[in-house]
Scaffold this active site. Structure first.
Site, mmCIF file in Angstrom:
data_model
loop_
_atom_site.group_PDB
_atom_site.id
_atom_site.type_symbol
_atom_site.label_atom_id
_atom_site.label_comp_id
_atom_site.label_asym_id
_atom_site.label_seq_id
_atom_site.Cartn_x
_atom_site.Cartn_y
_atom_site.Cartn_z
ATOM 1 N N GLU A 225 -0.368 49.824 19.667
ATOM 2 C CA GLU A 225 0.235 51.014 19.047
ATOM 3 C C GLU A 225 -0.638 52.265 19.088
ATOM 4 O O GLU A 225 -0.869 52.906 18.062
ATOM 5 C CB GLU A 225 0.623 50.700 17.593
ATOM 6 N N GLU A 331 7.161 40.498 20.148
ATOM 7 C CA GLU A 331 7.506 40.388 18.720
ATOM 8 C C GLU A 331 9.009 40.557 18.511
ATOM 9 O O GLU A 331 9.448 41.282 17.614
ATOM 10 C CB GLU A 331 6.740 41.443 17.911
HETATM 11 C C1 XIL Z 1 3.604 42.644 10.602
HETATM 12 C C2 XIL Z 1 3.695 41.319 9.869
HETATM 13 O O1 XIL Z 1 4.840 40.639 10.318
HETATM 14 C C3 XIL Z 1 3.773 41.545 8.381
HETATM 15 O O2 XIL Z 1 3.685 40.301 7.686
HETATM 16 C C4 XIL Z 1 2.648 42.466 7.925
HETATM 17 O O3 XIL Z 1 2.829 42.757 6.544
HETATM 18 C C5 XIL Z 1 2.642 43.751 8.717
HETATM 19 O O4 XIL Z 1 2.543 43.433 10.106
HETATM 20 N N1 XIL Z 1 3.712 45.337 14.898
HETATM 21 C C6 XIL Z 1 2.732 44.394 15.030
HETATM 22 C C7 XIL Z 1 2.686 43.242 14.106
HETATM 23 O O5 XIL Z 1 1.950 44.448 16.000
HETATM 24 O O6 XIL Z 1 1.376 42.810 13.866
HETATM 25 C C8 XIL Z 1 3.349 43.588 12.783
HETATM 26 O O7 XIL Z 1 3.383 42.418 11.977
HETATM 27 C C9 XIL Z 1 4.737 44.138 13.024
HETATM 28 C C10 XIL Z 1 4.671 45.403 13.847
#
Ligand code: XIL
Length: 412
Positions: A225, A331
């Site tokens: 990011e 994700e």
């Molecule tokens: C998220 C998790 O799912 C949550 O439990 C936490 O509170 C915040 O992070 N992008 C990413 C992930 O790269 O690591 C994030 O995961 C979601 C967005």
């Protein structure tokens, strides 16, 4: 298990209309400038009129009836494994958290369906960095907590590969890591100090995994990011403030220096289908490719049934693949509006269309997807649980979304 893939493929190849739509999408240069991103990295749905569509879809025509997803009893699912369905094309994984371990039914489901895992939070910098130890030793101290090693042990025991998530990120990285003396209220450190902290952190994390779990972590999200959605500008993180634009290259240089040659190094981001952001990512990735420092791009893919369109999303998969590196969907989750049958059907249709196109592109060689990870198993454990984005419901029963991914449905 290839037979399942072939059966699905026969169905795709019969779908001339859909394939034609895909091909026109491939060549489409339409730009999507609408900016729906929310702060938390998840796609938000703009009003449908703001979402440009590349071409009419079969679902958009009044004649086309939506498919009916047959959701059989859970027992019937056993033996149909998502990871086997896509074997030979890409791995299929899920994120897990340490609190999921010990839940027998959940563990069983993960082992049935997936062949890779990602720690949802347990390997992020805020989980691994120990402030008291850093202060007292006046250097970066990485300590893998039990909640991280529990997952790594479990993955190793069950022969699941692990996506390493994440080394360099603005979020879930403590502010004190960037400050003098590792103090909460310290001034930001110099570029020289921050570079040495970055190198030390990356070295310790990678070496810990390679020493204690050789070969287990097969890919690292090196940088996550780095860019803003709308503008495509660099995100004004502490990493950027202290190290400038080069922070990405430095991170990859250190990761390459300490990772084994077989370990894959990825840049990972969300909302990659937004034009300005996509351009920014492409520019940096091309530079990293020319330096021989990167193996792939990760598209987080926090989607919604109303945004982005599947065509827009899959065009991005194709564009990244054309760079000649690997692409992973890291994700994936697709939010929907309600916890009811109609919402789940609509969500099932989205997943179904998404996987039809992904499958066609992969089969044609238009994409180079090597891994796909769902961001969780059950809606109840999802970070976006109020919008029910995953394949299994609270009772761990498969939803229409599951059959969409598996490409199993009955036409009405
Ligand atoms: C998220 C998790 O799912 C949550 O439990 C936490 O509170 C915040 O992070 N992008 C990413 C992930 O790269 O690591 C994030 O995961 C979601 C967005």
């Amino acid at each position: 298990m290839k037979c399942m893939w072939k059966r699905s493929l026969r169905r795709w190849l019969c779908m001339g209309l859909l394939a034609g739509m895909c091909m026109s999408a491939v060549g489409c240069s339409k730009v999507d400038n609408s900016e729906p991103a929310s702060q938390d990295g998840a796609a938000a749905a703009p009003s449908p009129s703001t979402e440009p569509e590349a071409s009419p879809t079969p679902e958009a025509t009044p004649e086309a009836m939506p498919p009916i997803y047959e959701v059989p009893e859970a027992e019937a699912v056993l033996g149909t494994r998502l990871c086997e369905h896509y074997q030979g094309y890409f791995t299929v994984g899920t994120c897990i958290s340490s609190s999921m371990l010990g839940n027998e039914k959940l563990e069983k489901l993960v082992l049935e369906q997936f062949n890779t895992v990602t720690c949802e939070n347990e390997m992020k910098p805020d989980a691994l960095l120990n402030q008291m130890a850093c202060i007292s030793q006046n250097e970066v101290v990485v300590m893998f907590p039990k909640r991280a090693t529990d997952i790594l042990d479990w993955a190793k025991e069950h022969d699941l590969k692990v996506r390493g998530h994440v080394l360099v990120w603005h979020s879930q990285t403590p502010d004190w890591f960037f400050k003098e003396g590792f103090q909460n209220n310290g001034a930001l450190v110099s570029k020289e100090v921050m570079l040495s902290r970055m190198e030390s952190y990356i070295k310790q994390v990678i070496e810990y995994c390679d020493t204690n779990y050789p070969g287990l972590v097969y890919v690292w999200d090196v940088v996550n990011e780095a860019f803003e959605d709308g503008s495509g500008e660099y995100r004004n993180s502490y990493w950027y403030q202290i190290l400038g634009e080069d922070f990405i290259r430095y991170a990859f240089e250190y990761a390459r220096k300490y990772a084994s040659p077989e370990t894959k190094l990825f840049y990972n981001d969300f909302n990659c289908y937004i034009d300005q952001k996509q351009t920014a990512i492409m520019t940096v990735v091309k530079e990293l490719i020319s330096l021989g420092l990167i193996d792939g791009v990760g598209m987080q893919s926090h989607l919604d049934v109303d945004y982005p369109s599947v065509d827009n999303y899959t065009r991005t998969l194709e564009r990244f693949s054309k760079l000649g590196i690997e692409v992973q969907i890291t994700e994936l989750d697709v939010t929907t509006t309600g916890n009811d049958e109609a919402s789940f059907q609509k969500q099932g249709e989205y997943y179904d269309k998404l996987f039809q196109i992904i499958s066609i592109y992969e089969k044609l060689g238009s994409t180079n997807i090597t891994g796909l990870t769902l961001w969780g198993v059950s809606d109840i454990y999802s970070w976006r649980s109020s919008q029910y984005p995953l394949l299994f419901d609270a009772a761990l029963e498969p939803k229409p979304a599951y059959y969409g991914v598996l490409q199993e449905k009955q036409e009405q």
